[in-house]
Design an enzyme around this catalytic site. Structure first.
Site, PDB file in Angstrom:
ATOM      1  N   LYS A 160       4.490  -5.793   8.614  1.00  0.00           N
ATOM      2  CA  LYS A 160       4.047  -4.632   7.748  1.00  0.00           C
ATOM      3  C   LYS A 160       5.382  -3.869   7.882  1.00  0.00           C
ATOM      4  CE  LYS A 160       0.830  -0.918   8.722  1.00  0.00           C
ATOM      5  NZ  LYS A 160      -0.508  -0.715   9.107  1.00  0.00           N
TER       6      LYS A 160
ATOM      7  N   GLY B 235       3.767   1.002   2.629  1.00  0.00           N
ATOM      8  CA  GLY B 235       4.727  -0.004   2.335  1.00  0.00           C
ATOM      9  C   GLY B 235       4.486  -1.279   1.833  1.00  0.00           C
ATOM     10  N   LYS B 236       5.370  -2.107   2.173  1.00  0.00           N
ATOM     11  CA  LYS B 236       5.051  -3.532   1.918  1.00  0.00           C
ATOM     12  C   LYS B 236       4.532  -4.516   2.894  1.00  0.00           C
ATOM     13  CE  LYS B 236       7.159  -3.665  -2.562  1.00  0.00           C
ATOM     14  NZ  LYS B 236       7.681  -2.374  -2.604  1.00  0.00           N
ATOM     15  N   VAL B 237       3.954  -5.496   2.671  1.00  0.00           N
ATOM     16  CA  VAL B 237       3.510  -6.440   3.786  1.00  0.00           C
ATOM     17  C   VAL B 237       4.070  -7.849   3.573  1.00  0.00           C
ATOM     18  CG1 VAL B 237       1.823  -7.657   5.087  1.00  0.00           C
ATOM     19  CG2 VAL B 237       1.476  -5.295   4.273  1.00  0.00           C
TER      20      VAL B 237
ATOM     21  N   GLY C 257       0.870  -1.135   0.014  1.00  0.00           N
ATOM     22  CA  GLY C 257       0.016   0.042   0.011  1.00  0.00           C
ATOM     23  C   GLY C 257       0.876   1.172   0.164  1.00  0.00           C
ATOM     24  N   GLY C 258       0.561   2.412   0.333  1.00  0.00           N
ATOM     25  CA  GLY C 258       1.060   3.615   0.111  1.00  0.00           C
ATOM     26  C   GLY C 258       2.169   3.424   1.495  1.00  0.00           C
TER      27      GLY C 258
ATOM     28  N   ASP D  69     -11.036   4.381  10.996  1.00  0.00           N
ATOM     29  CA  ASP D  69     -10.730   3.763   9.440  1.00  0.00           C
ATOM     30  C   ASP D  69     -11.535   2.528   9.347  1.00  0.00           C
ATOM     31  OD1 ASP D  69     -10.128   4.537   7.067  1.00  0.00           O
ATOM     32  OD2 ASP D  69      -8.129   4.016   7.284  1.00  0.00           O
TER      33      ASP D  69
END
Ligand SMILES: *[C@@H]1O[C@H](CO)[C@@H](O)[C@H](O)[C@H]1NC(C)=O
Ligand SMILES: *[C@@H]1O[C@H](CO)[C@@H](O)[C@H](O)[C@H]1NC(C)=O
Ligand SMILES: *[C@@H]1O[C@H](CO)[C@@H](O)[C@H](O)[C@H]1NC(C)=O
Ligand SMILES: *[C@@H]1O[C@H](CO)[C@@H](O)[C@H](O)[C@H]1NC(C)=O
Ligand SMILES: *[C@@H]1O[C@H](CO)[C@@H](O)[C@H](O)[C@H]1NC(C)=O
Ligand SMILES: *[C@@H]1O[C@H](CO)[C@@H](O)[C@H](O)[C@H]1NC(C)=O
Length: 938
Positions: free
Chosen positions: A649, A633-635, A630-631, A745
């Site tokens: 994450k 970073g990476k998982v 996602g914005g 959220d």
């Protein structure tokens, strides 16, 4: 190097430069002179080669400037300079620059190749020079909306190629020139399609000679002048005419009978003159839509038979001595507006039963004594001041009401979003800086400004004109329909940029020139012009104010110093931290040890992981281990030394959270232990990395399962179970966590599904503790995700747990429809609201893969629940605990009241195939992605 060779090289170099400088020296000199005298020219007018380096607004052919377009760019000057020396110029458009207060010099005649001259909406003054008649190539002459004075030069009659002549909205006086033995005149313009001379002070008669059968005119627009005499019958010979506006002059005498020869005429305006004799007979004009003849002195007349022409949309004949009854066949389905106030209409008003739902009828101040109503639609009728109203029997039509003209038209269906100061929400729900202005139509063929067909046509036509010009326009919104004193229909336009959040100068210029040049065909509307509001947001709009320049240089220097010291400080800190880290993993926490963020996080359950361990367990963060991004970073998926399968994450460089936010997330997550909330296993905060280690949830996000690639068939009961699980997770946060937590959220991307399709709420990056103040809300900068955000929170900035309830309501609609909350500018909440309003409408919007809706037990209750979560006001929404109980009731209905099935939060064992028919076969679903959606964390 040999000096001679060096000299050679220099000569060669300079020759290359001369060859590269393709702009003709004369044209270059002209443009350089403009550069030094005009204000606010594009900053990219730089260098010595306008053609080669493509100065904005300039196009060249064979080194010569052939196009100069600076429409709407805000240039200012009192003198057009040497533009007439750009002798190969073909296209000149300086429209919409109010700061051009120049005259048109006689030397304009030098532009012998000019085909298009558009100066709409500037402040040109002085006379139109006679020499304009030398521009023999001219096809388009738009001088409207300036302050030109004097007479219309007869020499314009020499411009035999002209198609568009617009001199309206100036202060021109004198006659409309026609030719004689010694002088040309407008009657010579046999290729002209447009005579637009409205809103001037033209006087004298309209000469019979002005019109003849060899002409190609479609629009004759001369309203609001002081023209006198009679209407020449020659006008009836111009068979191509579509719009004739002679209104608001001092025309007198009888309307020529041969007007009815104009088979293609669609709009005829004769109002506000002194016309006399019989009411004109328009029978035979089979394309006639719009007739405005109010305020004339026609003979007393019964309703003319042409009123019943089936094309007729609008008839405006106030104060024209009409008398007798209105035949009911006048009210045929095409008619949108009949305004006959201040006449002598009497007898019975019978509007029949074929009238349109759009119909507006104004019959004030007549002598109507009876009214036959066939209730069909909500009739917009005003018969105030008729004898029938004295008895009060038909009271509701007897009060003066405002005409039914809307001021706002349907624009978008976005959720409420505050775009900040200059930006505006586009129909596609993005915040950008639109180019705005007003589009004016000299005529239009309809009356119902509410009818979206007309606006949609306008929008689509403009969009396709922009597309074929390859302009970076995302969308257009059209609003504030009004009719001004001249009966010009006008709309406010917002034109939104697509590639960036603002337009550059070339795009604004091209948009203006595309609209004003009007090369598109546009049904329902007559000719137009576009006046803009000066654009706010050109790039590189640097001020020439020296104070500002110096200030920013000094300021910039200070910033540099600050950055330098911050870097030094940072390096120092990092060294210190690295030293300390060996003993205590939290010593590297934060940069500022005095600050609260510097305290060690208070952890309950989660453990600290070393960078080395996480690196090892993800195979050196290998691509193969990525399960989402996602914005943020990476998982990565990994297996810890303890054997736990985890999702890691990892914030990417450049998007690290502040230490405080990171700490908040860890502290929050580590305190939370609930089956329907994703638990934090550990975290890593070293070597400039921020990583969160979560339990691994194998089946991906709810969003992917509903609509993404990883989509799985989820039946109704399974969806209810997911709703129940996630409601329980949120309830735990609101009611059981201490202190309570507002998630902020909630969305389908933040609800994860495990192998048994148990839903777990994830991602607390922007959560807020509700503290123990009793006020029950926290004031905070608005964060969240577009489409899920609580409008009340948005307006008041006061976050309560009911904001989560709203977002949860949106998730319920996603479960129902499998649609994204916002897609193609449609907002799911509004769509469902609309659908519920219609009978059976709901079923058009259900996810088809749910199957036949009759089998969906509890569906109505479910929709009711979703809508109650989506109430505008937080106090009207249920609490999450109530939502849980309601979903449990719905599940009972859905499974046919089989009470042997229970859904307590402790129930982690197998409940039966009903709830996880995939059973253990899904134990390894690692191919499914699990993007911890955090893009909107700003
Ligand atoms: C100028 O040239 C560019 C391409 O070179 C073209 O896209 C643009 O439409 C031209 N502008 C005008 C006003 O002709
Ligand atoms: C300009 O006009 C002249 C004569 O009117 C013509 O010969 C020439 O080709 C034109 N130039 C361009 C670039 O069209
Ligand atoms: C119009 O054109 C004719 C022929 O080209 C020329 O003789 C005459 O002078 C022109 N008239 C005006 C007023 O420009
Ligand atoms: C011819 O027309 C011009 C301009 O419209 C006018 O000034 C002139 O007096 C007219 N000549 C005759 C002989 O009518
Ligand atoms: C309506 O007016 C016309 C003309 O003034 C008259 O002949 C007629 O009798 C009137 N009808 C009624 C019902 O008053
Ligand atoms: C924006 O909306 C228009 C319709 O108004 C649509 O045609 C266009 O594709 C949309 N653009 C984007 C980027 O979604």
């Amino acid at each position: 190097m040999d000096p001679r060779i060096r000299l050679r090289l220099m000569i060669i170099c300079s020759q290359i430069m001369i060859i590269a400088a393709v702009t003709n020296p004369n044209d270059l000199a002209v443009l350089n002179a403009l550069k030094s005298s005009w204000k606010n020219l594009p900053p990219r007018w730089k260098g010595s080669d306008p053609c080669g380096s493509k100065w904005e607004g300039i196009n060249c052919t064979n080194s010569r400037v052939t196009t100069l377009v600076l429409a709407g760019t805000g240039v200012r000057t009192n003198d057009i300079g040497d533009i007439p020396s750009l002798s190969m110029l073909q296209y000149l458009d300086l429209s919409n620059n109010k700061g051009i207060r120049a005259t048109l010099p006689p030397s304009i005649q030098n532009l012998k190749n000019l085909t298009t001259l558009i100066l709409v909406g500037c402040s040109f003054r002085g006379p139109i020079p006679d020499s304009i008649g030398s521009l023999k190539q001219l096809v388009f002459l738009g001088l409207n909306n300036n302050s030109f004075i004097g007479t219309i030069p007869p020499s314009i009659g020499n411009l035999t190629n002209i198609s568009w002549l617009d001199l309206s909205d100036n202060q021109l006086s004198g006659p409309i020139p026609v030719s004689n033995a010694t002088s040309p005149g407008l009657d010579k313009l046999v290729k002209a399609k447009h005579f637009h001379l409205a809103n001037n002070r033209l006087s004298g008669p309209i000469q019979s000679q002005l019109f003849h059968s060899n002409m190609s005119l479609i629009h004759v627009i001369v309203n609001n002048n002081q023209l006198s005499g009679t209407i020449p019958s020659s006008i009836g010979t111009v068979k191509t005419l579509e719009v004739v506006r002679l209104d608001s002059n001092s025309l007198s005498g009888t309307v020529p009978q041969n007007l009815s020869n104009l088979q293609t005429l669609s709009e005829l305006y004769l109002s506000n003159n002194n016309l006399s004799g019989p009411v004109p007979n328009l029978l035979g004009m089979n394309s006639l839509f719009y007739v405005e003849m109010s305020n004339n002195s026609f003979d007393k007349s019964d309703i003319p038979t042409w009123f019943t022409l089936l094309s007729m949309n609008t008839i405006l004949m106030e104060k024209t001595q009409l008398q007798g009854e209105i035949p009911s066949d006048v009210f045929h389905p095409q008619l949108e507006s009949l305004v006959l106030s201040n006449n002598n209409i009497n007898g019975t008003l019978d509007i029949g039963d074929r009238y349109s739902s759009d119909l507006i009828v104004d019959l004030r101040n007549n002598s109507i004594t009876n009214f036959l109503e066939y209730p069909r639609f909500n009739l917009s009728l005003n018969i105030d001041n008729n004898p029938i109203c004295e008895g009060g029997s038909t009271g509701r039509y007897c009060t003066a009401r405002k005409p039914n003209i809307p001021t706002t038209l349907p624009s978008n269906s976005c959720p409420p979003v505050n775009c900040g100061s200059a930006k505006v929400l586009s129909p596609n729900c993005t915040c950008t800086n639109p180019y705005t202005g007003t589009i004016y139509f000299f005529s239009h063929s309809f009356s119902n400004l509410d009818n979206t067909t007309y606006i949609t046509t306008l929008r689509d036509t403009l969009m396709s004109a922009f597309r074929s010009g390859q302009l970076p326009v995302d969308s257009i919104s059209i609003s504030n329909a009004t009719l001004d004193e001249y009966k010009y229909l006008q709309y406010r336009l917002h034109i939104f940029p697509s590639s960036q959040d603002y337009f550059d100068r070339s795009s604004v210029s091209s948009i203006g020139t595309v609209i004003n040049r009007q090369l598109f065909s546009l049904p329902f509307y007559g000719p137009l012009f576009f006046l803009d509001e000066s654009y706010c947001c050109f790039p590189g709009n640097k001020s020439s104010n020296h104070g500002v320049v110096i200030g920013s240089v000094v300021g910039g220097f200070v910033v540099l110093l600050l950055i330098a010291s911050a870097i030094t400080f940072g390096i120092y800190q990092k060294r210190q931290a690295t030293k300390a880290k060996q003993n205590n993993p939290f010593a590297s926490w934060g940069l500022d040890n005095d600050n609260d963020a510097g305290g060690a996080p208070q952890l309950k359950g989660a453990r600290w992981c070393s960078y080395e361990e996480l690196k090892r367990c993800t195979n050196n963060f290998s691509e193969d281990n990525i399960i989402g991004s996602g914005g943020y970073g990476k998982v990565y998926k990994g297996t810890l030394d303890t054997g736990h399968v985890v999702a890691i994450k990892r914030a990417q460089q450049g998007s690290l959270q502040g230490a405080q936010e990171f700490k908040t997330e860890i502290e929050l997550l580590s305190r939370i232990h609930h089956k329907n909330v994703v638990s934090l296993v550990g975290f890593c905060y070293e070597q400039g990395e921020q990583m969160l280690v979560y339990e691994y949830i194998s089946n991906g996000t709810l969003k992917d399962n509903l609509s993404g690639d990883g989509r799985m068939r989820m039946d109704w009961v399974k969806r209810l179970k997911i709703a129940l699980d996630s409601a329980k997770g949120v309830t735990y946060l609101h009611e059981l966590a201490n202190p309570p937590i507002i998630h902020r959220d909630i969305k389908s991307n933040n609800i994860l599904l495990d192998a048994y399709f148990t839903a777990k709420v994830a991602d607390f990056g922007i959560s807020k503790l509700l503290g123990d103040e009793s006020k029950g809300y926290v004031s905070t900068q608005v964060k969240g995700t577009l489409g899920y955000m609580d409008p009340e929170y948005f307006m008041t900035q006061q976050l309560t747990e009911k904001s989560d309830v709203y977002s949860f309501g949106v998730v319920l609609l996603e479960l129902l429809t499998a649609k994204s909350p916002i897609k193609n500018g449609k907002y799911i909440v509004r769509e469902v609201q609309d659908a519920i309003g219609k009978s059976n409408g709901l079923y058009t919007i259900l996810d088809p893969s749910l199957g036949s809706f009759q089998t969906l037990g509890g569906l109505t209750k479910f929709v009711d629940l979703a809508m109650s979560c989506l109430q505008d006001s937080g106090v009207d929404r249920p609490k999450m605990g109530e939502v849980v109980r309601e979903i449990e009731t719905i599940i009972d209905l859905a499974v046919g009241g089989d009470s042997s099935l229970t859904f307590s939060s402790q129930n982690t064992g197998k409940v039966g195939d009903l709830y996880h028919p995939y059973g253990d076969s899904v134990s390894d679903a690692s191919s499914l992605s699990m993007p911890f959606e955090t893009e909107l964390r700003r």
